[in-house]
Design an enzyme around this catalytic site. Structure first.
Site, short mmCIF file in Angstrom:
data_model
loop_
_atom_site.label_atom_id
_atom_site.label_comp_id
_atom_site.label_asym_id
_atom_site.label_seq_id
_atom_site.Cartn_x
_atom_site.Cartn_y
_atom_site.Cartn_z
CD GLU A 276 44.97 16.00 -18.75
OE1 GLU A 276 45.33 14.89 -19.22
OE2 GLU A 276 45.75 16.77 -18.19
CG HIS A 295 48.83 15.12 -20.47
ND1 HIS A 295 48.11 14.72 -19.37
CD2 HIS A 295 50.13 14.80 -20.20
CE1 HIS A 295 48.93 14.20 -18.47
NE2 HIS A 295 50.16 14.24 -18.95
#
Length: 341
Positions: A276, A295
């Site tokens: 990420e 997220h």
């Protein structure tokens, strides 16, 4: 006697000034909050290195940034690390244990936001929301072209892998859509509360084979990494969809891509990825049947306020000589008082 004052380093380089201001609202009176800029929130100044903040801090408050052995070594005053969430896999627990520094989690404020986001992802994927909205924005009117690929949640079977706090909140919301809910969680002892009206699957394989929607709600650790691998994906019902709002490492992404390309799975909605942010050429980014959010499942103003209130309350407990809550067992060798999902 005046109360003791402490310095907290909010190790979250991605935090905006607005986020830091919400954190500062909950700071105990007299305490100092340092941000990665090296200055208190709502003030300007030159960006400083982490070494300056680490050298001054008594506590680290962390979101998703790694806390390495180097960070801990650079913090001679460090007494405790408070994670504002529950996923602690990026904290060096060996380094904490060698210094006797407890790591505590903040489950408060997580469950509702993640449960709501899980339902959001299911509905958006089933209704092809992004494809439809982008089509209208591009000048098309896909009133009929998506109809054969859109579904209702009512009457479907939702399989929850993990049935802790978040899994139970998802179940409550899914039942409101007249969805059948099954779960698999070997850590849950005894039957689920009757009011949830859910069914305990005898195995992960049985859940995967029965569910139209599989949603992951377990922590990431050595035993759960790539829990959803090629074999697990092959076990899923043809045409099923996968939802992950837990941790990206639970899913073998290369295997997921193949399952989607072969159309064994109809789609996937992911709030978390193994890396990420992902590499720009990650194939999941370019698949119409995949929905990815950055997220943000627990990333609401409401959750942040709740989390900060709970986090600073826990730090206050520690400074008063009381044992902190939700301590990670591997950080000090003490019993863990909370699950990570």
């Amino acid at each position: 006697m005046l109360p003791a004052v402490y310095t907290v380093f909010y190790l979250n380089p991605g935090a905006t000034p607005e986020v830091c201001a919400i954190v500062a609202e909950q700071l105990p009176e007299g305490w100092t909050l340092l941000t990665p800029n090296g200055v208190p929130p709502n003030r300007t100044g030159a960006r400083g290195g982490f070494a300056l903040e680490l050298a001054r801090c008594d506590f680290i408050l962390v979101a998703d940034h790694p806390v390495t052995a180097g960070h801990i070594a650079a913090a001679p005053r460090l007494k405790m690390i408070q994670h504002q969430g529950v996923g602690y896999e990026r904290i060096d627990l060996d380094a904490c244990r060698s210094r006797g520094i407890p790591v505590a989690l903040t489950p408060e404020g997580t469950s509702i936001g993640v449960a709501e986001h899980t339902i959001l992802l299911i509905l958006a994927l089933y209704k092809r929301l992004v494809t439809a909205a982008n089509g209208v924005r591009a000048g098309r009117w896909p009133q009929w072209t998506l109809r054969d690929r859109s579904f209702e949640l009512c009457g479907k079977t939702l399989g929850l892998v993990g049935f802790g706090r978040i899994g139970r909140e998802v179940a409550k919301r899914a039942r409101a859509f007249d969805t059948r809910v099954v779960y698999f969680d070997p850590e849950v002892l005894g039957p689920a509360p009757a009011e949830l009206d859910v069914t305990d699957a005898p195995s992960l394989h049985a859940l995967l084979a029965a569910a139209d929607i599989v949603s992951l709600h377990v922590p990431l650790h050595a035993g759960s990494r790539h829990l959803i691998d090629r074999e697990a994906l092959r076990s899923m019902k043809p045409g099923a969809v996968l939802i992950n709002t837990s941790r990206g490492g639970l899913v073998d992404e290369a295997a997921l891509v193949d399952a989607l390309l072969s159309e064994h799975l109809a789609g996937a909605a992911l709030d978390v990825l193994e890396r990420e942010p992902p590499a720009p050429d990650h194939p999941l980014l370019y698949m119409e049947q995949v929905l990815i959010t950055p997220h943000i499942a627990a990333g609401t103003r409401d959750a942040l306020r709740t989390k900060m209130r709970a986090a600073f309350t826990n730090l206050l407990r520690f400074t008063c000589g009381e044992p902190p809550q939700h301590v990670v067992a591997d950080s000090i060798g003490a019993p863990t008082s909370t699950r990570a999902s």
